[in-house]
Enzyme design. Structure first.
Site, PDB file in Angstrom:
ATOM      1  N   THR A  96       0.760  -0.570  -0.162  1.00  0.00           N
ATOM      2  CA  THR A  96       0.101   0.488  -0.281  1.00  0.00           C
ATOM      3  C   THR A  96       0.503   1.433   0.512  1.00  0.00           C
ATOM      4  O   THR A  96       0.626   1.784  -0.844  1.00  0.00           O
ATOM      5  CB  THR A  96      -0.491   0.033   1.205  1.00  0.00           C
ATOM      6  OG1 THR A  96      -1.683  -1.219   1.408  1.00  0.00           O
ATOM      7  CG2 THR A  96      -1.777   0.794   1.269  1.00  0.00           C
ATOM      8  N   HIS A 156       0.321  -9.668  -6.928  1.00  0.00           N
ATOM      9  CA  HIS A 156       0.831 -10.756  -5.565  1.00  0.00           C
ATOM     10  C   HIS A 156       1.752 -10.781  -6.246  1.00  0.00           C
ATOM     11  O   HIS A 156       2.088 -12.802  -5.958  1.00  0.00           O
ATOM     12  CB  HIS A 156       0.677 -10.851  -4.585  1.00  0.00           C
ATOM     13  CG  HIS A 156      -0.215  -9.285  -3.691  1.00  0.00           C
ATOM     14  ND1 HIS A 156       0.545  -8.687  -3.616  1.00  0.00           N
ATOM     15  CD2 HIS A 156      -1.282  -9.320  -3.138  1.00  0.00           C
ATOM     16  CE1 HIS A 156       0.216  -7.935  -2.473  1.00  0.00           C
ATOM     17  NE2 HIS A 156      -1.143  -7.915  -2.674  1.00  0.00           N
ATOM     18  N   ARG A 182      10.472  -7.850   2.724  1.00  0.00           N
ATOM     19  CA  ARG A 182      10.503  -7.088   3.721  1.00  0.00           C
ATOM     20  C   ARG A 182      11.078  -8.254   4.777  1.00  0.00           C
ATOM     21  O   ARG A 182      10.569  -9.659   4.260  1.00  0.00           O
ATOM     22  CB  ARG A 182       8.595  -6.647   4.392  1.00  0.00           C
ATOM     23  CG  ARG A 182       8.718  -6.580   5.416  1.00  0.00           C
ATOM     24  CD  ARG A 182       7.406  -6.500   6.418  1.00  0.00           C
ATOM     25  NE  ARG A 182       7.024  -5.212   7.457  1.00  0.00           N
ATOM     26  CZ  ARG A 182       5.745  -5.210   8.174  1.00  0.00           C
ATOM     27  NH1 ARG A 182       4.886  -5.494   7.466  1.00  0.00           N
ATOM     28  NH2 ARG A 182       6.190  -3.902   9.166  1.00  0.00           N
ATOM     29  N   SER A 190       2.485  -9.317  10.497  1.00  0.00           N
ATOM     30  CA  SER A 190       2.099  -7.952   9.705  1.00  0.00           C
ATOM     31  C   SER A 190       0.505  -9.003   8.895  1.00  0.00           C
ATOM     32  O   SER A 190      -0.818  -8.663   9.406  1.00  0.00           O
ATOM     33  CB  SER A 190       2.483  -7.228   8.831  1.00  0.00           C
ATOM     34  OG  SER A 190       1.483  -6.377   7.879  1.00  0.00           O
ATOM     35  N   GLY A 314       3.715  -0.431  10.927  1.00  0.00           N
ATOM     36  CA  GLY A 314       4.486   0.409   9.868  1.00  0.00           C
ATOM     37  C   GLY A 314       5.652   0.262  10.929  1.00  0.00           C
ATOM     38  O   GLY A 314       6.696   1.946  10.490  1.00  0.00           O
TER      39      GLY A 314
END
Ligand code: A3P
Length: 347
Positions: A96, A156, A182, A190, A314
């Protein structure tokens, strides 16, 4: 001589905020045709029923029923234009945020980041661009053809399923892919918080085990990362590999890199006028979180994840408050094994 930030040549036609134009682009393939093809495909694939969805393994990657029906068509028919920009990632890796920064960077001439009518001030970032596999699964792929260039697209999907995105799979012509990855332990944390929003009974252990098995949606995470990582090395003009943690540490530099990569570098005058800083501020977690468009509605009409669930902490390192040492070591071992001799590391 420095150019004035406001006297830059006329903007290209795209990218246009997808939500603003999609109603006029609607073209649907016949429903019956799609349902039959879906049944045929699903009956041939290994499947695994998890806590909130059933995953199907297509050519080594686990896809939900909602996207798997379009994957073969996508793989065979998606023809990127040379000036397409595709934002690719696994869920919960900073999609995002990366979408927001790319949108804000690419539309900055039509919509300066401080503009009151900026698309990111009235739309959820995911509404600003089409979701590639969603269009193919929904028989709406024709919408892509009608979008003006340069198109900005989100996926994705692993790189293997968009083979024409790089010159290697497209007779020497690729497009631009911005990939964000990440640190996997934080990605799992997450993901669990996100899944909790529609499936509160799902335990952290279940989510963790699926990630380690490689069966989380669009996984295994290691093959997903490595597909794009390899291409970023062999085709650096076509694939930009970004790390969520590095973006947190160096947001300004990250946006400048992104802008250069998509062929819209910031001029000295723009930097002087604080356009880069304004983009970073517009796309900050706190700012996006506070927008009405991100406080209401759902990300996806089928799974009902609330949009506000896209914006949580975040930070880097949240895994420390969720994982036992044994869990952390298990993922670290998987990473050491899968990423050995690839050059891919996480800081
Ligand atoms: P956490 O759950 O660790 O807080 P994705 O967009 O791929 O679903 O990723 C979601 C993760 O990115 C969440 O991580 C979310 O909080 C974080 N995120 C969302 N918007 C962000 C922003 N503008 N800046 C930094 N992180 C952001």
């Amino acid at each position: 001589m420095a150019t004035d930030a406001h006297s830059i040549p006329a903007p290209p036609a795209g990218p246009v905020p997808f939500e603003d134009v999609k109603a006029g682009l609607a073209t649907l393939l016949p429903e019956q045709d799609r349902e039959e093809k879906k049944k045929e495909l699903l009956s041939t694939l290994p499947s695994k029923t998890g806590a909130y969805t059933t995953g199907y393994c297509y050519k080594g990657f686990w896809l939900s029923e909602l996207v798997v029906q379009g994957v073969a068509a996508l793989e065979q028919r998606f023809q990127p234009r040379p000036d397409d920009v595709i934002v690719a990632s696994l869920p919960k890796c900073g999609t995002t945020w990366t979408i927001s920064l790319t949108v804000a960077t690419m539309v900055r001439r039509a919509y300066p980041p401080t503009a009151a009518d900026h698309p990111l001030r009235r739309l959820n970032p995911h509404q600003c661009l089409p979701f590639l596999e969603g269009l193919f699964a929904g028989g709406e792929e024709g919408m892509l053809d009608a979008l003006p260039s340069p198109r900005l697209i989100n996926t994705h999907m692993p790189l293997a399923f968009i083979p024409r995105a790089t010159p290697l799979g497209n007779g020497g012509r690729g497009c631009k892919v911005v990939y964000v990855c990440r640190e996997p332990k934080d990605m799992v944390v997450s993901l669990w918080h996100y899944i909790q929003r529609i499936s509160p009974q799902t335990t952290f252990r279940q989510t963790f085990d699926s990630a380690c098995d490689g069966t989380t949606p669009w996984g295994p995470f290691w093959d997903h990362f490595l597909g794009y990582w390899g291409a970023s090395i062999t085709c650096p003009d076509n694939v930009l590999f970004m790390w969520y943690e590095k973006m947190l540490r160096e947001p300004i530099e990250s946006v400048k890199r992104l802008a250069r990569f998509v062929g819209q570098p910031f001029s000295a005058a723009e930097v002087e006028a604080n356009i880069v800083r304004d983009i970073v501020e517009l796309c900050s977690l706190e700012n996006l979180k506070s927008m009405d468009a991100n406080k209401t509605g759902h990300v996806n009409p089928h799974f009902k994840f609330p949009r506000e669930a896209l914006f949580r902490k975040g930070i880097a390192g949240d895994w420390k408050s969720h994982m036992t040492m044994e869990m952390a070591c298990r993922i670290d071992d998987i990473m050491a094994d899968k990423f050995r001799n690839t050059g891919l590391t996480f800081q």
